[in-house]
Design an enzyme around this catalytic site. Structure first.
Site, PDB file in Angstrom:
ATOM      1  N   ARG A  19      -0.504  16.376  -6.414  1.00  9.32           N
ATOM      2  CA  ARG A  19      -1.007  15.027  -6.142  1.00  9.32           C
ATOM      3  C   ARG A  19      -2.052  14.719  -7.211  1.00  9.32           C
ATOM      4  O   ARG A  19      -2.696  15.625  -7.740  1.00  9.32           O
ATOM      5  CB  ARG A  19      -1.650  14.955  -4.759  1.00  9.32           C
ATOM      6  CG  ARG A  19      -0.714  15.261  -3.601  1.00  9.32           C
ATOM      7  CD  ARG A  19      -1.475  15.207  -2.281  1.00  9.32           C
ATOM      8  NE  ARG A  19      -0.621  15.458  -1.133  1.00  9.32           N
ATOM      9  CZ  ARG A  19      -0.479  16.625  -0.524  1.00  9.32           C
ATOM     10  NH1 ARG A  19      -1.158  17.683  -0.976  1.00  9.32           N
ATOM     11  NH2 ARG A  19       0.310  16.758   0.524  1.00  9.32           N
ATOM     12  N   HIS A  30       2.534   9.949  -8.888  1.00 11.02           N
ATOM     13  CA  HIS A  30       3.338  10.260  -7.704  1.00 11.02           C
ATOM     14  C   HIS A  30       4.832  10.279  -8.023  1.00 11.02           C
ATOM     15  O   HIS A  30       5.604  10.965  -7.354  1.00 11.02           O
ATOM     16  CB  HIS A  30       3.041   9.266  -6.586  1.00 11.02           C
ATOM     17  CG  HIS A  30       2.860   9.936  -5.263  1.00 11.02           C
ATOM     18  ND1 HIS A  30       1.874  10.883  -5.022  1.00 11.02           N
ATOM     19  CD2 HIS A  30       3.553   9.828  -4.097  1.00 11.02           C
ATOM     20  CE1 HIS A  30       1.968  11.308  -3.781  1.00 11.02           C
ATOM     21  NE2 HIS A  30       2.982  10.689  -3.195  1.00 11.02           N
ATOM     22  N   TYR A  61      13.123  13.541   0.819  1.00  9.96           N
ATOM     23  CA  TYR A  61      13.663  13.792  -0.517  1.00  9.96           C
ATOM     24  C   TYR A  61      15.133  14.197  -0.467  1.00  9.96           C
ATOM     25  O   TYR A  61      15.851  14.064  -1.456  1.00  9.96           O
ATOM     26  CB  TYR A  61      12.850  14.878  -1.225  1.00  9.96           C
ATOM     27  CG  TYR A  61      11.448  14.444  -1.558  1.00  9.96           C
ATOM     28  CD1 TYR A  61      11.206  13.597  -2.629  1.00  9.96           C
ATOM     29  CD2 TYR A  61      10.366  14.859  -0.792  1.00  9.96           C
ATOM     30  CE1 TYR A  61       9.920  13.178  -2.930  1.00  9.96           C
ATOM     31  CE2 TYR A  61       9.078  14.444  -1.084  1.00  9.96           C
ATOM     32  CZ  TYR A  61       8.862  13.608  -2.147  1.00  9.96           C
ATOM     33  OH  TYR A  61       7.591  13.183  -2.438  1.00  9.96           O
ATOM     34  N   LYS A 119      -4.621  18.214   0.909  1.00 10.42           N
ATOM     35  CA  LYS A 119      -5.037  17.417   2.061  1.00 10.42           C
ATOM     36  C   LYS A 119      -5.431  18.331   3.209  1.00 10.42           C
ATOM     37  O   LYS A 119      -4.821  19.372   3.423  1.00 10.42           O
ATOM     38  CB  LYS A 119      -3.892  16.497   2.502  1.00 10.42           C
ATOM     39  CG  LYS A 119      -3.678  15.313   1.583  1.00 10.42           C
ATOM     40  CD  LYS A 119      -2.626  14.376   2.161  1.00 10.42           C
ATOM     41  CE  LYS A 119      -2.473  13.140   1.301  1.00 10.42           C
ATOM     42  NZ  LYS A 119      -1.453  12.216   1.836  1.00 10.42           N
TER      43      LYS A 119
END
Length: 311
Positions: free
Chosen positions: A163, A255, A290, A187
């Site tokens: 990220r 991204h 994905y 995160k």
């Protein structure tokens, strides 16, 4: 908003200001959210505070009916879409979760309201030839340190699926000696390891030779020309400038490299659980999106290659 922290206005109630600070600290320290996410949550909370002041509601005595009134007010005055509604509700749930933990409220009034789930958008990724074109592009100033840094940064993004906030916060002392492994804090302050391929290692090694001489005491890997860590806004600017130099109409974003990393791994037969771990997703459902991209590619290959599919 970029990397600049959102500033709450000073409210008349001191307890309101203190509560806002506790909430922001929770997002920043415990959840390790990016500054952009914190900014978004902060603005959501600002809207809610202003509504409560307007309606003379006590933040600590809010009922589910008040939450419904708030969203009715937003829908009428600001015409927010479903995605924005869902995020604002998530912000309030998190806010009251903090208050509940601090014994400032008896229950979480935002948990009793829900919106229809927003359909997740299929991530956009680069095709293989596009990725190669970006990586192989050399500007007229290819020998400059900033260009060497940018090449390394792009190789790292594609090689690891980081990220953007993980990239800018990546520390030199978290990098293995052979430059193939990096420990990152993602995160929710969740640690994981990401890996770099030969091209990324080669580009990174070249960049670090310059970087370590010029700024040996800096902690972060990727630095600006003043020796300060790059910001997420800075990374996006660099990629957009590269797009312009290449004469591309398509966007180039951090991204998008992450999406491409995941899709290329799945296309090559990687196990989805392994991809989940590499991306740092807490939920497998986030990674599964994905698969739809990968399946579309398979369908395209079939349509082009199978004799009966071409009829």
């Amino acid at each position: 908003m970029g990397d600049y922290p959102f500033q709450f206005p000073e409210f008349s109630s001191e307890s309101l200001n203190e509560t806002a600070k506790k909430f922001i600290n929770y997002l920043k320290i415990e959840k390790n959210y990016s500054q952009n996410t914190i900014n978004a949550y902060s603005i959501d909370l600002k809207f809610f505070f202003e509504f409560c002041e307007k309606e003379q509601l006590d933040i600590f005595q809010i009922e589910p009916v008040d939450i419904r009134s708030y969203f009715a007010y937003l829908a009428k005055k600001h015409e927010i879409d479903r995605r924005s509604q869902s995020r604002k509700l998530s912000s309030l749930r998190t806010f009251y979760k903090v208050l509940l933990r601090e014994d400032l409220v008896k229950s979480n009034p935002a948990t009793q309201l829900s919106f229809p789930k927003v359909r997740k958008e299929v991530p956009k990724n680069f095709r293989i030839n596009e990725t190669e074109e970006i990586l192989e592009f050399e500007s007229e100033n290819a020998s400059e340190v900033s260009e060497i840094r940018d090449r390394a940064m792009i190789e790292v993004l594609y090689s690891s699926g980081l990220r953007v906030f993980e990239l800018v916060n990546a520390k030199l002392n978290s990098l293995s000696k052979d430059l193939t492994v990096l420990k990152v804090l993602g995160k929710g302050r969740k640690e994981r390891f990401v890996y770099f391929g030969k091209e990324a290692v080669s580009s990174l090694q070249k960049y670090l030779e310059y970087r370590n001489v010029s700024f040996p005491d800096a902690e972060e890997i990727f630095l600006n020309q003043r020796g300060k860590k790059l910001t997420t806004r800075g990374v996006r600017y660099i990629l957009n400038e590269r797009r312009k130099k290449m004469g591309w109409e398509k966007t180039i974003t951090p991204h998008k490299f992450r999406h491409t990393f995941a899709t290329d791994l799945l296309d090559a037969g990687a196990e989805i659980r392994a991809v989940q771990e590499l991306l740092g997703h807490s939920s497998l459902s986030t990674t599964q999106i994905y698969l739809s991209v990968s399946k579309e590619k398979i369908k395209e290959v079939y349509r082009k290659a199978h004799p009966h599919a071409r009829k």
